[in-house]
Design a protein around this motif. Structure first.
Motif, PDB file in Angstrom:
ATOM      1  N   GLU A 179       0.832  -1.214   0.000  1.00 10.28           N
ATOM      2  CA  GLU A 179       0.000   0.000   0.000  1.00 10.28           C
ATOM      3  C   GLU A 179       0.861   1.256   0.000  1.00 10.28           C
ATOM      4  OE1 GLU A 179      -2.961   0.167   3.073  1.00 10.28           O
ATOM      5  OE2 GLU A 179      -3.800   2.039   2.306  1.00 10.28           O
ATOM      6  N   ASN A 180       1.956   1.267   0.724  1.00 11.09           N
ATOM      7  CA  ASN A 180       2.848   2.434   0.797  1.00 11.09           C
ATOM      8  C   ASN A 180       4.336   2.092   0.752  1.00 11.09           C
ATOM      9  OD1 ASN A 180       1.006   4.804   1.296  1.00 11.09           O
ATOM     10  ND2 ASN A 180       0.346   3.491   2.986  1.00 11.09           N
ATOM     11  N   LYS A 214       6.817   2.922  -2.219  1.00 14.03           N
ATOM     12  CA  LYS A 214       6.787   4.295  -2.748  1.00 14.03           C
ATOM     13  C   LYS A 214       8.139   4.978  -2.543  1.00 14.03           C
ATOM     14  CE  LYS A 214       1.776   4.577  -2.250  1.00 14.03           C
ATOM     15  NZ  LYS A 214       0.622   5.098  -1.466  1.00 14.03           N
ATOM     16  N   HIS A 268       4.508  -0.865  -6.762  1.00 15.98           N
ATOM     17  CA  HIS A 268       3.790   0.418  -6.746  1.00 15.98           C
ATOM     18  C   HIS A 268       4.534   1.387  -5.837  1.00 15.98           C
ATOM     19  CE1 HIS A 268       0.277   3.112  -6.708  1.00 15.98           C
ATOM     20  NE2 HIS A 268       0.408   3.179  -5.402  1.00 15.98           N
ATOM     21  N   TRP A 328       6.146   9.504  -9.209  1.00 16.71           N
ATOM     22  CA  TRP A 328       4.853  10.022  -8.750  1.00 16.71           C
ATOM     23  C   TRP A 328       5.094  11.380  -8.121  1.00 16.71           C
ATOM     24  CZ3 TRP A 328       1.863   7.719  -3.951  1.00 16.71           C
ATOM     25  CH2 TRP A 328       0.520   8.132  -3.988  1.00 16.71           C
ATOM     26  N   GLN A 380       3.988  11.559  -2.136  1.00 24.36           N
ATOM     27  CA  GLN A 380       4.809  10.684  -1.298  1.00 24.36           C
ATOM     28  C   GLN A 380       6.256  10.636  -1.795  1.00 24.36           C
ATOM     29  OE1 GLN A 380       1.333   7.655  -0.864  1.00 24.36           O
ATOM     30  NE2 GLN A 380       2.466   7.421   1.047  1.00 24.36           N
ATOM     31  N   ASN A 429       2.700   7.069 -11.928  1.00 23.38           N
ATOM     32  CA  ASN A 429       1.394   7.139 -11.280  1.00 23.38           C
ATOM     33  C   ASN A 429       0.834   8.558 -11.375  1.00 23.38           C
ATOM     34  OD1 ASN A 429      -0.596   5.760  -9.712  1.00 23.38           O
ATOM     35  ND2 ASN A 429       0.233   6.573  -7.785  1.00 23.38           N
ATOM     36  N   GLU A 430      -0.408   8.668 -11.813  1.00 27.86           N
ATOM     37  CA  GLU A 430      -1.192   9.910 -11.668  1.00 27.86           C
ATOM     38  C   GLU A 430      -0.567  11.140 -12.319  1.00 27.86           C
ATOM     39  OE1 GLU A 430      -1.933  10.262  -7.451  1.00 27.86           O
ATOM     40  OE2 GLU A 430      -3.296   8.557  -7.447  1.00 27.86           O
ATOM     41  N   ASN A 485      -0.451   4.059 -14.338  1.00 25.05           N
ATOM     42  CA  ASN A 485      -1.562   3.880 -13.396  1.00 25.05           C
ATOM     43  C   ASN A 485      -2.188   5.235 -13.064  1.00 25.05           C
ATOM     44  OD1 ASN A 485      -2.870   1.922 -11.511  1.00 25.05           O
ATOM     45  ND2 ASN A 485      -1.943   3.178  -9.893  1.00 25.05           N
ATOM     46  N   GLN A 542      -7.131   2.715 -11.286  1.00 25.03           N
ATOM     47  CA  GLN A 542      -7.211   2.605  -9.828  1.00 25.03           C
ATOM     48  C   GLN A 542      -8.614   2.215  -9.372  1.00 25.03           C
ATOM     49  OE1 GLN A 542      -5.605   6.034  -7.793  1.00 25.03           O
ATOM     50  NE2 GLN A 542      -3.666   5.956  -8.909  1.00 25.03           N
ATOM     51  N   HIS A 598     -11.126   3.962  -7.695  1.00 27.12           N
ATOM     52  CA  HIS A 598     -11.638   4.417  -6.396  1.00 27.12           C
ATOM     53  C   HIS A 598     -12.986   5.088  -6.666  1.00 27.12           C
ATOM     54  CE1 HIS A 598      -7.881   3.588  -4.349  1.00 27.12           C
ATOM     55  NE2 HIS A 598      -7.221   4.281  -5.238  1.00 27.12           N
ATOM     56  N   GLU A 607      -6.686  -0.610  -7.773  1.00 28.24           N
ATOM     57  CA  GLU A 607      -6.876  -0.112  -6.396  1.00 28.24           C
ATOM     58  C   GLU A 607      -8.356  -0.036  -6.052  1.00 28.24           C
ATOM     59  OE1 GLU A 607      -4.673   3.546  -5.780  1.00 28.24           O
ATOM     60  OE2 GLU A 607      -2.965   2.828  -6.939  1.00 28.24           O
ATOM     61  N   TRP A 646      -8.218  -2.295  -2.646  1.00 28.58           N
ATOM     62  CA  TRP A 646      -7.259  -1.451  -1.923  1.00 28.58           C
ATOM     63  C   TRP A 646      -7.406  -1.620  -0.408  1.00 28.58           C
ATOM     64  CZ3 TRP A 646      -3.027  -0.410  -4.055  1.00 28.58           C
ATOM     65  CH2 TRP A 646      -2.171   0.582  -3.562  1.00 28.58           C
ATOM     66  N   TRP A 692      -7.913   3.298   3.322  1.00 27.47           N
ATOM     67  CA  TRP A 692      -7.524   4.713   3.410  1.00 27.47           C
ATOM     68  C   TRP A 692      -8.763   5.599   3.463  1.00 27.47           C
ATOM     69  CZ3 TRP A 692      -6.544   8.202  -1.265  1.00 27.47           C
ATOM     70  CH2 TRP A 692      -7.353   7.835  -2.346  1.00 27.47           C
TER      71      TRP A 692
HETATM   72  C1  XIL Z   1      -2.789   5.763  -0.414  1.00 24.17           C
HETATM   73  C2  XIL Z   1      -2.647   4.838   0.770  1.00 24.17           C
HETATM   74  O1  XIL Z   1      -3.737   3.937   0.779  1.00 24.17           O
HETATM   75  C3  XIL Z   1      -2.608   5.633   2.048  1.00 24.17           C
HETATM   76  O2  XIL Z   1      -2.293   4.787   3.158  1.00 24.17           O
HETATM   77  C4  XIL Z   1      -1.583   6.752   1.959  1.00 24.17           C
HETATM   78  O3  XIL Z   1      -1.670   7.566   3.115  1.00 24.17           O
HETATM   79  C5  XIL Z   1      -1.793   7.591   0.724  1.00 24.17           C
HETATM   80  O4  XIL Z   1      -1.784   6.749  -0.418  1.00 24.17           O
HETATM   81  N1  XIL Z   1      -3.676   6.370  -5.394  1.00 24.17           N
HETATM   82  C6  XIL Z   1      -2.563   5.569  -5.271  1.00 24.17           C
HETATM   83  C7  XIL Z   1      -2.252   4.949  -3.947  1.00 24.17           C
HETATM   84  O5  XIL Z   1      -1.891   5.290  -6.251  1.00 24.17           O
HETATM   85  O6  XIL Z   1      -0.866   4.826  -3.742  1.00 24.17           O
HETATM   86  C8  XIL Z   1      -2.870   5.717  -2.823  1.00 24.17           C
HETATM   87  O7  XIL Z   1      -2.649   5.002  -1.601  1.00 24.17           O
HETATM   88  C9  XIL Z   1      -4.339   5.954  -3.072  1.00 24.17           C
HETATM   89  C10 XIL Z   1      -4.552   6.749  -4.319  1.00 24.17           C
END
Ligand code: XIL
Length: 299
Positions: free
Chosen positions: A43-44, A47, A80, A84, A87, A126-127, A169, A204, A206, A235, A265, A273
């Motif tokens: 998850e982190n 990074k 992952h 980016w 982070q 990413n993003e 991603n 992702q 979400h 995710e 996720w 998160w």
């Molecule tokens: C999020 C994590 O879930 C959290 O714990 C952290 O504080 C922030 O990042 N897009 C992504 C992920 O690519 O890495 C992110 O994860 C959520 C959004």
């Protein structure tokens, strides 16, 4: 089949989960994760801030905790993420221009060489696109190093580990009608036409009231696959965890032969998160939600 991973494997796909290293000591968490999923994303822990806290000094302690747990439990690993805007460690946030560009290249080389031959897919970038109707790149220190930063990241990644699938991603790119989706599509099309090494696109997914699931997601997956890349749902979480929406997402992946698999996720709602959205497949006590059954039946 009796688990999500085994059910997904029937069609040659995986069903994955984001794992947090510091939760692996929770026996409820570890037993669900160990049983149900056959792919893991840190998850982190992989990074930039986690793996290169100081420039040139790599730290894989927590990344390896997740990686080793995954492999010891028979799961493949999605990496992952390597480049980016978010982070980033403080030292990288303070860089710009050619020194930032070089730091990005060095970071990709440092992390990918540590895991060379061991990662199924890497989220290389990413993003990188802006939200809204502009279809533009997101402003960031990396973008300001020059518009070619994404292709440089992919070329660097290919050379560092030729065995990994290299993914781009992003989020809010699931709805085919959105400008951000079209911008990402045009980038992938351009990369394929010019021979920039890209193998996959991660969505992702979400989903919430501001960016809800739309049934044209299947069209999006099909359109990208038609460019000659694999696609993956990387995710997934859904505000409220509607069973029908979860099943629809799974069915969209199953409908596209180049859809590699689905990653959720987090394990339980409390691990999310966005825990207030109760968006995942397991209750906090470890029991299965209705969304779990809907996903298992869809696979
Ligand atoms: C999020 C994590 O879930 C959290 O714990 C952290 O504080 C922030 O990042 N897009 C992504 C992920 O690519 O890495 C992110 O994860 C959520 C959004």
């Amino acid at each position: 089949e009796s688990t999500l991973g085994a059910a997904a494997a029937q069609s040659g796909r995986y069903f994955g989960v984001a794992i947090a290293a510091n939760r692996l000591s929770d026996s409820t968490y570890a037993s669900i994760a160990g049983r149900e999923f056959n792919s893991v994303t840190a998850e982190n822990e992989m990074k930039i801030d986690a793996t290169e806290p100081n420039r040139g000094q790599f730290n894989f302690t927590n990344a390896d905790r997740v990686y080793n747990w995954a492999v010891q439990n028979g799961k493949e690993v999605r990496g992952h993420t390597l480049a980016w805007h978010s982070q980033q460690p403080g030292w990288m946030q303070n860089l710009s221009g050619s020194s930032l560009r070089q730091a990005m290249i060095d970071h990709i080389n440092g992390v990918m060489s540590h895991y060379k031959g061991k990662i199924a897919q890497w989220d290389v970038v990413n993003e990188a696109f802006a939200d809204g109707s502009s279809g533009a790149r997101r402003d960031s220190n990396l973008q300001r190093t020059g518009n070619d930063w994404i292709e440089v990241a992919f070329r660097t990644a290919r050379a560092a580990d030729p065995s990994a699938k290299l993914c781009y991603n992003d989020y809010n790119v699931e709805n085919w009608t959105w400008a951000k989706t079209q911008a990402m599509y045009n980038m992938v099309k351009d990369f394929k036409s010019r021979g920039v090494p890209i193998d996959c696109v991660g969505f992702q997914s979400h989903f919430n009231s501001g960016s809800p699931y739309n049934s044209n997601f299947r069209t999006t997956l099909q359109q990208f696959a038609a460019l000659g890349v694999d696609v993956a749902i990387t995710e997934l979480d859904i505000q409220g965890a509607s069973p029908t929406t979860y099943a629809a997402v799974v069915n969209d992946c199953l409908a596209v032969s180049r859809c590699l698999g689905v990653t959720v996720w987090g394990v339980r709602d409390m691990d999310s998160w966005r825990s207030g959205d109760t968006p995942l497949l397991f209750n906090n006590d470890g029991s299965k939600k209705q969304a779990y059954t809907a996903v298992l039946n869809a696979l």
